[in-house]
Motif scaffolding. Structure first.
Motif: not given
Length: 306
Positions: A38, A171, A174, A206-209, A211, A231-232, A234, A266
Motif C-alpha cells: 500500500n 499514488h 485508488k 496495488s488497487y484499493k477496493i 480503504a 481491502w486491496n 495487487f 490481496t
C-alpha cells in the motif's frame, strides 16, 4: 525512552532464544514487507506491530542427480517479526524464520537466521514516497553438517551479513505503484566458506477496493478514512538472485540462480488486523549447473497493530 529500551531488550532476547537455528537462502531477505503493497514504508511514532507469515515453496522434479545430498521436494517457512516506529520517519524491525525442509528421504526443520532492519522514509509528498533500508543478518544458523547434512540446501552461514535497500511508491487515487530492491552481502562464515550474496527486486501495482482497517493512510487532504474494513488487490514481478557458494576454496557450479516470479495477491484488513495473501508463479528459472527448477510459492500473513 522506556519503550526504546524495552525494544532493545526484546531484540536481544529474540537473538538469544533463536540461537542454534537453521535457515535457507533468501528465506528472510525481504523481511517485514507485507505492508509495502500500500506504499506505506514506516510506522507512526511509538507504533508497535507484530507479524507472522507462512511461506510454502514447491520444487519441480527435474534431471538434477541425487547422490550424497537429498534433493528438496518442497519447503515451508514460517516467520515471526516485530516492528516499532521510533519516529514517523524511522521504523526498526526484527524477523526470524522457522524452516521445514521436505525430501524423498526424510525431513528436517529448525529456526532461521535473525534479520534486524531499519527503514528511513526520506520523502513522502504529493503522492510520491521514497525510503531507504539498512540492516544485518545475524549468524544464528547451524552449520550444514549438523541437522541438515542430508539436504541440498545451505542453512546457517556463520557470518554477519549487511543488507541495504531502497523503496519507492507513487499514488493515484485508488492505485499505487510500489517498488523495492534489497541486497544482502554475505561474508565468509563457517570454516571460511562463502554461502552466496542475495539480491531481490520487486515491482507491484496495488488497487484499493476499500480503504480502512489498520491500513489507514492519510490522503492528500489529510483526512482519514475511519472505516474498520479495508481491502486491496495487487500484482507484479518479484526477482531473486543468489550467488554461487564456495566451500573449502572450491566454487560449487551447481549452485546459485536467478528466479523471476509473477505475483498476484490481496490484503484484507479489519480494525487493527491485516491478512495478506500472495501467490507467485515462476516465469524465469535460470539455475546454474544441474539443479531442479523452483515451483509455485504461496505466502499468507497475519499482522497486528498494538
Amino acid at each position: 525512552m522506556k519503550k526504546i529500551l524495552l525494544l532493545i531488550v526484546l531484540l536481544y532476547s529474540t537473538a538469544q532464544v533463536y540461537s542454534q537455528c537453521a535457515c535457507c537462502a533468501a528465506s528472510g531477505a525481504s523481511a517485514s514487507s507485507n505492508d509495502f503493497n500500500n506504499g506505506i514504508f514506516t510506522l507512526p511514532k511509538n507504533q508497535w506491530v507484530l507479524e507472522s507469515n507462512a511461506d510454502y515453496r514447491t520444487i519441480k522434479k527435474g534431471d538434477a542427480p541425487e547422490d550424497e545430498e537429498k534433493l528438496l521436494k518442497n519447503m515451508f517457512i514460517s516467520s515471526l517479526g516485530i516492528r516499532y516506529g521510533i519516529t514517523d520517519k524511522i521504523t526498526i524491525s526484527a524477523l526470524v524464520p522457522y524452516v521445514f525442509l521436505h525430501t524423498n528421504y526424510g525431513n528436517d526443520n529448525g529456526l532461521g537466521d535473525l534479520d534486524l532492519m531499519a527503514t528511513y522514509n526520506l520523502y513522502s509528498k504529493n503522492g510520491y514516497g521514497f525510503a531507504v533500508q539498512a540492516g544485518v543478518e545475524l549468524p544464528t544458523g547451524i552449520q550444514k553438517d549438523s541437522n541438515f547434512d542430508n539436504t541440498a540446501v545451505i542453512v546457517g552461514s556463520g557470518s554477519y551479513d549487511p543488507m541495504v535497500g531502497i523503496l519507492f511508491s507513487k499514488h493515484w487515487d485508488k492505485m499505487t505503484l510500489i517498488g523495492n530492491a534489497l541486497y544482502k552481502y554475505t561474508t565468509n562464515g563457517f570454516q571460511g566458506n562463502y554461502y552466496g550474496s542475495i539480491a531481490i527486486q520487486n515491482l507491484a501495482l496495488s488497487y484499493k477496493i476499500k480503504a480502512g482497517g489498520r491500513l489507514l493512510a492519510m490522503d492528500e487532504k489529510g483526512e482519514k478514512d475511519m472505516s474498520n474494513f479495508g481491502w486491496n488487490l495487487f500484482g507484479g514481478y518479484y526477482g531473486e538472485w543468489l550467488d554461487k557458494i564456495k566451500e573449502d576454496g572450491i566454487v560449487d557450479e551447481n549452485s546459485g540462480y536467478y528466479l523471476g516470479f509473477a505475483n498476484l495477491g490481496t490484503t484484507i484488513s479489519y480494525k487493527k488486523w491485516s491478512f495478506p495473501l500472495t501467490i507467485s508463479a515462476p516465469i524465469i528459472n535460470k539455475m546454474n549447473g544441474l539443479q531442479n527448477d523452483t515451483g509455485y510459492r504461496f505466502r499468507i500473513g497475519i499482522i497486528k497493530s498494538l
